[in-house]
Design a protein around this motif. Structure first.
Motif, mmCIF file in Angstrom:
data_model
loop_
_atom_site.group_PDB
_atom_site.id
_atom_site.type_symbol
_atom_site.label_atom_id
_atom_site.label_comp_id
_atom_site.label_asym_id
_atom_site.label_seq_id
_atom_site.Cartn_x
_atom_site.Cartn_y
_atom_site.Cartn_z
ATOM 1 N N GLN A 1 -77.227 10.588 29.912
ATOM 2 C CA GLN A 1 -77.138 12.003 29.677
ATOM 3 C C GLN A 1 -75.464 11.967 29.391
ATOM 4 O OE1 GLN A 1 -79.311 14.479 29.979
ATOM 5 N NE2 GLN A 1 -80.683 12.818 30.324
ATOM 6 N N ARG A 2 -75.087 13.448 28.667
ATOM 7 C CA ARG A 2 -73.835 13.476 28.575
ATOM 8 C C ARG A 2 -73.062 14.641 29.075
ATOM 9 N NH1 ARG A 2 -73.108 12.106 22.121
ATOM 10 N NH2 ARG A 2 -73.743 9.882 22.160
ATOM 11 N N LEU A 3 -71.866 14.571 29.375
ATOM 12 C CA LEU A 3 -71.208 15.679 29.880
ATOM 13 C C LEU A 3 -70.904 16.625 28.759
ATOM 14 C CD1 LEU A 3 -68.748 14.133 32.348
ATOM 15 C CD2 LEU A 3 -70.726 14.933 32.897
ATOM 16 N N SER A 4 -70.908 17.773 29.044
ATOM 17 C CA SER A 4 -70.486 18.844 28.218
ATOM 18 C C SER A 4 -69.043 18.627 27.603
ATOM 19 C CB SER A 4 -70.705 20.600 28.705
ATOM 20 O OG SER A 4 -69.678 20.623 29.574
ATOM 21 N N LYS A 5 -68.655 19.393 26.506
ATOM 22 C CA LYS A 5 -67.438 19.232 26.001
ATOM 23 C C LYS A 5 -66.359 20.116 26.786
ATOM 24 C CE LYS A 5 -68.403 18.321 21.103
ATOM 25 N NZ LYS A 5 -68.464 18.966 19.716
ATOM 26 N N GLU A 6 -67.058 21.081 27.284
ATOM 27 C CA GLU A 6 -66.042 21.971 28.400
ATOM 28 C C GLU A 6 -65.689 20.867 29.539
ATOM 29 O OE1 GLU A 6 -66.248 26.155 30.813
ATOM 30 O OE2 GLU A 6 -68.126 25.060 30.431
ATOM 31 N N VAL A 7 -66.434 20.300 30.078
ATOM 32 C CA VAL A 7 -66.311 19.727 31.290
ATOM 33 C C VAL A 7 -65.383 18.448 30.882
ATOM 34 C CG1 VAL A 7 -67.232 17.979 33.032
ATOM 35 C CG2 VAL A 7 -68.544 20.218 32.548
ATOM 36 N N THR A 8 -65.945 17.818 29.915
ATOM 37 C CA THR A 8 -65.007 16.540 29.387
ATOM 38 C C THR A 8 -63.535 16.832 29.009
ATOM 39 O OG1 THR A 8 -67.045 15.658 28.428
ATOM 40 C CG2 THR A 8 -64.804 14.623 27.540
ATOM 41 N N MET A 9 -63.323 17.740 28.207
ATOM 42 C CA MET A 9 -62.044 18.644 28.012
ATOM 43 C C MET A 9 -61.189 18.807 29.346
ATOM 44 S SD MET A 9 -61.030 21.865 25.818
ATOM 45 C CE MET A 9 -61.839 23.110 26.687
ATOM 46 N N ALA A 10 -61.532 19.483 30.387
ATOM 47 C CA ALA A 10 -61.065 19.616 31.682
ATOM 48 C C ALA A 10 -60.816 18.439 32.370
ATOM 49 C CB ALA A 10 -61.911 20.659 32.547
ATOM 50 N N LEU A 11 -61.850 17.490 32.516
ATOM 51 C CA LEU A 11 -61.428 16.282 32.917
ATOM 52 C C LEU A 11 -60.394 15.578 32.294
ATOM 53 C CD1 LEU A 11 -65.077 15.256 34.110
ATOM 54 C CD2 LEU A 11 -63.381 16.005 35.496
ATOM 55 N N ALA A 12 -60.416 15.512 31.132
ATOM 56 C CA ALA A 12 -59.430 14.555 30.305
ATOM 57 C C ALA A 12 -58.042 15.372 30.516
ATOM 58 C CB ALA A 12 -59.854 14.791 28.931
ATOM 59 N N SER A 13 -57.891 16.437 30.291
ATOM 60 C CA SER A 13 -56.635 17.261 30.823
ATOM 61 C C SER A 13 -56.234 17.027 31.993
ATOM 62 C CB SER A 13 -56.742 18.983 30.644
ATOM 63 O OG SER A 13 -55.696 19.443 30.830
ATOM 64 N N ARG A 14 -57.053 17.030 33.054
ATOM 65 C CA ARG A 14 -56.630 16.876 34.445
ATOM 66 C C ARG A 14 -56.043 15.355 34.735
ATOM 67 N NH1 ARG A 14 -61.283 18.245 38.472
ATOM 68 N NH2 ARG A 14 -61.104 20.238 37.477
ATOM 69 N N ARG A 15 -56.698 14.375 34.233
ATOM 70 C CA ARG A 15 -56.379 13.012 34.225
ATOM 71 C C ARG A 15 -55.080 12.732 33.522
ATOM 72 N NH1 ARG A 15 -60.472 8.021 33.597
ATOM 73 N NH2 ARG A 15 -61.169 9.364 35.514
ATOM 74 N N CYS A 16 -54.924 13.495 32.389
ATOM 75 C CA CYS A 16 -53.550 13.325 31.564
ATOM 76 C C CYS A 16 -52.457 13.938 32.389
ATOM 77 C CB CYS A 16 -53.677 14.175 30.292
ATOM 78 S SG CYS A 16 -52.329 14.304 29.302
ATOM 79 N N ARG A 17 -52.618 14.817 33.113
ATOM 80 C CA ARG A 17 -51.649 15.472 34.012
ATOM 81 C C ARG A 17 -51.381 14.530 35.258
ATOM 82 N NH1 ARG A 17 -49.268 20.374 35.617
ATOM 83 N NH2 ARG A 17 -50.548 21.558 33.999
ATOM 84 N N MET A 18 -52.375 13.942 35.895
ATOM 85 C CA MET A 18 -52.257 13.208 36.890
ATOM 86 C C MET A 18 -51.706 11.885 36.445
ATOM 87 S SD MET A 18 -55.962 13.150 38.721
ATOM 88 C CE MET A 18 -55.553 11.830 39.733
ATOM 89 N N GLU A 19 -51.994 11.308 35.325
ATOM 90 C CA GLU A 19 -50.906 10.083 34.684
ATOM 91 C C GLU A 19 -49.670 10.479 34.685
ATOM 92 O OE1 GLU A 19 -53.062 8.826 31.509
ATOM 93 O OE2 GLU A 19 -54.812 8.131 32.274
ATOM 94 N N MET A 20 -49.236 11.702 34.044
ATOM 95 C CA MET A 20 -47.822 11.977 34.035
ATOM 96 C C MET A 20 -47.191 12.125 35.440
ATOM 97 S SD MET A 20 -47.207 12.927 30.681
ATOM 98 C CE MET A 20 -47.890 13.528 29.108
ATOM 99 N N ALA A 21 -47.830 12.663 36.358
ATOM 100 C CA ALA A 21 -47.100 12.936 37.635
ATOM 101 C C ALA A 21 -47.043 11.586 38.482
ATOM 102 C CB ALA A 21 -48.223 13.839 38.672
#
Length: 218
Positions: A54-74
């Motif tokens: 199965q695949r995650l939706s683009k909406e969910v993937t986009m949100a997860l990618a953004s959240r992890r990007c922020r976490m990596e910055m922090a």
């Protein structure tokens, strides 16, 4: 060699100014809703359980990618805690040019192009029960360039408007980081960004045919 350099310069130019939203486009939120529900090939990297085909939706993937990007910055701030001076530019580059932040930007730009909407138009509206006044223009705030500003206070000198999704990132792209490379990540990205789009591919093909044929580009 001179013709090759001209083509390379053209490629760099197209990458740096690739349109966030097609000129004259009319925002279509219905089209955005359709895009959000499409499946993403990159979702598995953000979950700790098998998706079994199965695949995650683009909406969910986009949100997860953004959240992890922020976490990596922090996390850069946490990792450098107790050390003198600012966070090492090389470590910032590793995050900015890591797959997570690049994918986040790519998906957000794709959403904008597909819908014809600016980032402010795709952000949570004031009449939405989930609206947070402290996070106005939340879609715009997910740009890796803005996250760099928000988390590490590296906001540049362009005085970027928050609603210009790529402004902060474009300024970072023009930097060259010692022992790493250009901020545009041309020497680091392992994700083949689709940001150029078909129009840019056609443009480059035409440029190549002009510069490489006998007498072309002279």
């Amino acid at each position: 060699m001179q013709r090759f350099l001209r083509i390379f310069a053209l490629l760099s130019l197209v990458r740096s100014v690739s349109a966030q939203v097609p000129f004259g486009a009319v925002c279509n939120l219905s089209r955005y809703d359709v895009w959000k529900g499409e499946s993403s090939a990159h979702g598995q990297v953000f979950v700790d359980f098998p998706l079994h085909g199965q695949r995650l939706s683009k909406e969910v993937t986009m949100a997860l990618a953004s959240r992890r990007c922020r976490m990596e910055m922090a996390n850069l701030v946490t990792r450098e805690a107790g050390k003198r001076g600012p966070v090492d530019d090389r470590y910032i580059y590793d995050v900015m040019c890591g797959d997570t932040c690049l994918l986040s930007d790519e998906l957000h730009l794709e959403a904008m192009r597909e819908s014809g909407c600016e980032c402010a138009e795709l952000s949570t509206k004031e009449d939405d029960p989930h609206f947070d006044p402290l996070s106005q223009h939340d879609f715009c705030r997910r740009s890796s360039g803005f996250l760099l500003c928000a988390e590490l206070e590296r906001c540049g000198v362009w005085n970027c408007d928050l609603t210009d999704f790529m402004c902060f990132r474009n300024e970072y792209n023009l930097q060259t980081i010692s022992q790493r490379g250009p901020g545009s990540c041309s020497a680091a990205s392992s994700i083949k960004s689709s940001a150029l789009g078909l129009g840019a591919v056609i443009l480059l093909s035409c440029a190549a045919s002009v510069f490489l044929r006998p007498g072309g580009g002279d």
